[in-house]
Design an enzyme around this catalytic site. Structure first.
Site, PDB file in Angstrom:
ATOM      1  N   CYS A 195       0.827  -1.186   0.173  1.00  0.00           N
ATOM      2  CA  CYS A 195       0.043   0.049   0.045  1.00  0.00           C
ATOM      3  C   CYS A 195       0.855   1.201   0.036  1.00  0.00           C
ATOM      4  CB  CYS A 195      -1.170   0.052   1.370  1.00  0.00           C
ATOM      5  SG  CYS A 195      -2.219  -1.426   1.322  1.00  0.00           S
ATOM      6  N   CYS A 218       0.074   2.644   6.493  1.00  0.00           N
ATOM      7  CA  CYS A 218       0.552   1.392   6.916  1.00  0.00           C
ATOM      8  C   CYS A 218       0.536   0.668   5.812  1.00  0.00           C
ATOM      9  CB  CYS A 218      -0.499   0.581   7.772  1.00  0.00           C
ATOM     10  SG  CYS A 218      -2.009   0.786   7.149  1.00  0.00           S
TER      11      CYS A 218
END
Length: 427
Positions: free
Chosen positions: A91, A411
């Site tokens: 991500c 994250c």
């Protein structure tokens, strides 16, 4: 680019890769109209965000029907002499692309880099089963007709069952949603808190969209189909509607639902990053300075999504700033439970002392500065494209709100995380 689950393209603009000298920072120290100090460092090249754009982020399976390919650089009109390469970090892939660009420019290898990310979740590759792959590879090596027929005869119905893609951790085989549900429970985040945060995200995103704040979105013509001009996942609801949804991962008592999770998304984003000297020489007006950044990693089982908690204090300390110095916060919203768990971890002296080796808590960002134009829960989360959106949003919010410093945090799979400090460019 032909994608597995996550890929990011990094294009280095060869025509701009001449040797460059840094401008004296004294000029820019004088140009700062802010009351806070600048983060410019004597003798260190200033690196700027010139601009950032993205396609509309669309729910997977809606309008986008074409995949990107590895010839992204050529398709964009770059010379065939322009080098390009791919990086991947789940991500935070485009965050990695951007910081790689910063490194190339700081080292004098380039003066300008286009960094971006793309995700096409509507058409992810689906693999044959391991048994079928092994049989097919053996079949390719078989030298006689008898050997080939023997291998073909060994194929059973179970061989034909495909391996469906999943957003799951390699080390734990646990889906990210399952981890988010456990994390929310560990920090005592209720279903109500998660639904309230999800509603906040959609409400703020709708307000920003209607108010013309999402100026980084450019219209895109889908071949053979429509022109898409805005994100299509923004859907403010009521708390009553959200409460009716059932748990999506831990059933029947989990708290993570489809509505308080980011949805599978198609989309792409890109930013132009340059040395300040080159940008000004070419007549560009930068939007922001890209300053200090960090990457962190922690336990991928029980702390998978706590990257912002670990990365935020480290990047603040590296920059010589405090939480109060930051005017704009943009955190990636993978799940409402993940955001709320991070905020609670950042407010916990016990967590700071037990897990982070700190004497006191980090402190949570004030909500009036936090994701005020919506976030991944509402705008969408094309994995590799989110990082560029976060950085561009910070630059635009700093301009709009008159702030000086912004902080991006996210994250990522593998228990990884990232944070970056961005400084407004003098207007």
């Amino acid at each position: 680019m032909s994608l597995s689950l996550i890929r990011t393209v990094l294009l280095t603009a060869f025509s701009f890769c001449s040797a460059a000298r840094s401008l004296s920072t004294s000029v820019h120290l004088q140009a700062q109209a802010k009351s806070k100090k600048t983060l410019a460092k004597p003798g260190v090249k200033n690196i700027v965000l010139v601009d950032g754009v993205r396609t509309p982020f669309l729910q997977s399976g809606t309008t986008f029907r074409t995949n990107s390919n590895r010839k992204a650089a050529l398709g964009a009109g770059f010379s065939d002499k322009t080098p390009a390469h791919t990086v991947t970090m789940a991500c935070i892939s485009s965050n990695q692309a951007m910081t790689t660009a910063v490194g190339l420019i700081a080292a004098g290898q380039c003066d300008a880099v286009v960094a971006g990310g793309v995700e096409f979740m509507s058409d992810v590759p689906i693999r044959h089963s391991r048994k079928m792959r092994k049989t097919m590879l053996s079949l390719n090596k078989a030298k006689t007709l008898g050997a080939r027929l023997s291998l073909l005869g060994s194929i059973r119905l179970a061989h034909l069952s495909p391996e469906l893609p999943a957003v799951a951790e390699f080390s734990t085989a646990e889906t990210m949603g399952h981890s988010a549900d456990r994390l929310a429970a560990a920090f005592g985040v209720s279903r109500l808190e998660q639904d309230e945060f999800a509603l906040r995200s959609h409400t703020l995103a709708k307000k920003a969209q209607d108010g013309g704040m999402l100026s980084d979105v450019i219209s895109f013509k889908v071949p053979g189909r429509d022109i898409v001009s805005k994100d299509n996942g923004i859907r403010p609801a009521t708390m009553e509607q959200l409460a009716k949804l059932k748990p999506a991962f831990i059933k029947p008592h989990g708290t993570v639902t489809a509505a308080n999770s980011s949805f599978l998304t198609d989309g792409a984003s890109a930013v132009l990053i340059m040395s300040e000297e080159k940008a000004l020489a070419m007549g560009y007006k930068p939007k922001a300075y890209l300053r200090d950044f960090v990457y962190v990693s922690q336990d991928p089982k029980d702390q998978l999504l706590l990257g912002p908690t670990y990365a935020t204090p480290k990047v603040l300390e590296k920059s010589g700033l405090t939480l109060n110095d930051i005017d704009v916060f943009e955190f990636h919203e993978a799940f409402a439970g993940q955001i709320m768990a991070n905020l609670k971890a950042m407010e916990s002296d016990w967590f700071a002392q037990t897990y982070m080796g700190r004497k006191t808590k980090v402190g949570a960002p004030p909500m009036e500065k936090f994701n005020t134009w919506g976030g991944s829960l509402s705008l969408g989360h094309p994995f590799a494209a989110t990082g560029c959106r976060l950085v561009t949003t910070v630059a635009h919010r700093l301009q709009k709100e008159g702030g000086q410093y912004g902080l991006v945090a996210a994250c990522a799979a593998g228990g990884q995380g990232h944070a970056m400090v961005i400084e407004a460019y003098p207007q």
